[in-house]
Design a protein around this motif. Sequence first.
Motif, PDB file in Angstrom:
ATOM      1  N   ARG A  44     -15.845  17.127 -47.314  1.00 55.92           N
ATOM      2  CA  ARG A  44     -17.167  16.561 -47.587  1.00 55.92           C
ATOM      3  C   ARG A  44     -18.265  17.528 -47.188  1.00 55.92           C
ATOM      4  O   ARG A  44     -18.042  18.490 -46.464  1.00 55.92           O
ATOM      5  CB  ARG A  44     -17.306  15.225 -46.864  1.00 55.92           C
ATOM      6  N   SER A  45     -19.452  17.261 -47.673  1.00 57.04           N
ATOM      7  CA  SER A  45     -20.602  18.110 -47.394  1.00 57.04           C
ATOM      8  C   SER A  45     -20.840  18.227 -45.893  1.00 57.04           C
ATOM      9  O   SER A  45     -20.832  17.235 -45.172  1.00 57.04           O
ATOM     10  CB  SER A  45     -21.845  17.522 -48.072  1.00 57.04           C
ATOM     11  N   ARG A 158     -25.569  19.015 -40.125  1.00 56.93           N
ATOM     12  CA  ARG A 158     -25.314  20.389 -40.564  1.00 56.93           C
ATOM     13  C   ARG A 158     -25.779  20.607 -41.997  1.00 56.93           C
ATOM     14  O   ARG A 158     -26.372  21.636 -42.322  1.00 56.93           O
ATOM     15  CB  ARG A 158     -23.816  20.719 -40.441  1.00 56.93           C
ATOM     16  N   GLY A 159     -25.474  19.646 -42.875  1.00 58.80           N
ATOM     17  CA  GLY A 159     -25.857  19.783 -44.275  1.00 58.80           C
ATOM     18  C   GLY A 159     -27.358  19.850 -44.452  1.00 58.80           C
ATOM     19  O   GLY A 159     -27.873  20.673 -45.223  1.00 58.80           O
ATOM     20  N   LEU A 160     -28.079  18.993 -43.727  1.00 53.03           N
ATOM     21  CA  LEU A 160     -29.532  18.970 -43.872  1.00 53.03           C
ATOM     22  C   LEU A 160     -30.194  20.128 -43.148  1.00 53.03           C
ATOM     23  O   LEU A 160     -31.238  20.631 -43.587  1.00 53.03           O
ATOM     24  CB  LEU A 160     -30.085  17.626 -43.392  1.00 53.03           C
ATOM     25  N   ASP A 161     -29.590  20.585 -42.034  1.00 54.08           N
ATOM     26  CA  ASP A 161     -30.114  21.782 -41.369  1.00 54.08           C
ATOM     27  C   ASP A 161     -29.981  22.990 -42.290  1.00 54.08           C
ATOM     28  O   ASP A 161     -30.854  23.852 -42.334  1.00 54.08           O
ATOM     29  CB  ASP A 161     -29.353  22.061 -40.064  1.00 54.08           C
ATOM     30  N   ASP A 165     -35.040  20.023 -47.002  1.00 49.31           N
ATOM     31  CA  ASP A 165     -35.664  19.025 -47.871  1.00 49.31           C
ATOM     32  C   ASP A 165     -35.117  19.054 -49.290  1.00 49.31           C
ATOM     33  O   ASP A 165     -35.248  18.076 -50.029  1.00 49.31           O
ATOM     34  CB  ASP A 165     -37.183  19.220 -47.888  1.00 49.31           C
ATOM     35  N   THR A 166     -34.491  20.173 -49.675  1.00 52.24           N
ATOM     36  CA  THR A 166     -33.897  20.237 -51.005  1.00 52.24           C
ATOM     37  C   THR A 166     -32.776  19.212 -51.139  1.00 52.24           C
ATOM     38  O   THR A 166     -32.612  18.567 -52.177  1.00 52.24           O
ATOM     39  CB  THR A 166     -33.327  21.652 -51.262  1.00 52.24           C
ATOM     40  N   TYR A 167     -31.986  19.060 -50.070  1.00 49.51           N
ATOM     41  CA  TYR A 167     -30.799  18.206 -50.101  1.00 49.51           C
ATOM     42  C   TYR A 167     -31.102  16.766 -49.678  1.00 49.51           C
ATOM     43  O   TYR A 167     -30.473  15.822 -50.157  1.00 49.51           O
ATOM     44  CB  TYR A 167     -29.741  18.829 -49.186  1.00 49.51           C
ATOM     45  N   ARG A 168     -32.089  16.597 -48.790  1.00 49.08           N
ATOM     46  CA  ARG A 168     -32.338  15.286 -48.162  1.00 49.08           C
ATOM     47  C   ARG A 168     -32.410  14.123 -49.159  1.00 49.08           C
ATOM     48  O   ARG A 168     -31.742  13.106 -48.976  1.00 49.08           O
ATOM     49  CB  ARG A 168     -33.617  15.358 -47.316  1.00 49.08           C
ATOM     50  N   PRO A 169     -33.147  14.234 -50.265  1.00 52.18           N
ATOM     51  CA  PRO A 169     -33.240  13.090 -51.182  1.00 52.18           C
ATOM     52  C   PRO A 169     -31.949  12.813 -51.941  1.00 52.18           C
ATOM     53  O   PRO A 169     -31.802  11.762 -52.563  1.00 52.18           O
ATOM     54  CB  PRO A 169     -34.341  13.490 -52.170  1.00 52.18           C
ATOM     55  N   HIS A 170     -30.992  13.752 -51.895  1.00 55.62           N
ATOM     56  CA  HIS A 170     -29.764  13.629 -52.686  1.00 55.62           C
ATOM     57  C   HIS A 170     -28.526  13.351 -51.838  1.00 55.62           C
ATOM     58  O   HIS A 170     -27.429  13.246 -52.390  1.00 55.62           O
ATOM     59  CB  HIS A 170     -29.546  14.918 -53.495  1.00 55.62           C
ATOM     60  N   TRP A 171     -28.703  13.256 -50.510  1.00 52.39           N
ATOM     61  CA  TRP A 171     -27.533  13.119 -49.630  1.00 52.39           C
ATOM     62  C   TRP A 171     -26.676  11.917 -50.016  1.00 52.39           C
ATOM     63  O   TRP A 171     -25.459  12.041 -50.199  1.00 52.39           O
ATOM     64  CB  TRP A 171     -27.976  13.028 -48.165  1.00 52.39           C
TER      65      TRP A 171
END
Length: 198
Positions: A44-45, A158-161, A165-171
């Motif tokens: 997983r991510s 880790r994924g969001l670090d 912000d690119t990933y946050r809305p898509h987690w």
Amino acid sequence: MSSAPSRSNAADPVDTALTQAVGAVLARVRAVGAANPVVLVDGRSGAGKSSLARRIVAAWPRPGRVQLVALDDLYPGWDGLADGAEYARAQVLVPHAKGLIGIWERWDWEADARAEAHAVDPALPLIVEGAGVLTAASAPLGDVTVWVDAPTGVRRRRGLDRDGDTYRPHWDRWAAQEDAHIAAHAPASLASLVIEVP
């Protein structure tokens, strides 16, 4: 002066887990005995797949180039986990297994389209890493199959670090696709090696 070890000298549990995992993967690579083994790394991510794959490349036990293909370069957008994994199987893994040159095109996330082409040499070792890569159809194409796992909160941090912000809305959207992959394919059960990263 304190005799207690400093924080900087203390063992990093993530580093320790990844170092041990590299040793375990490379032991299996050596056991394969082929010049062009294939290693598949799923998880997983934020679990540590990319870090593990890069370390495997750096520590590869034989001279010569090792090819690394990351599914992050193949997924066709934020809803593309399954499509990206199948693209990797068809364009990279199947040709490699048949002794043919594979061709894959990078996904340009900004242009929302495929971009430049890359070749995969069947004579060279190959590592393919990314969520979704282990399925019943793809696992037999790997000589060493790996599932990387980590606690949900740690993975998210880790994924969001890493992607911010690119990933946050898509987690959550991406996590739902990971859930579907796990439900459909039970990738951990297809792995010859399961790695737990704290």
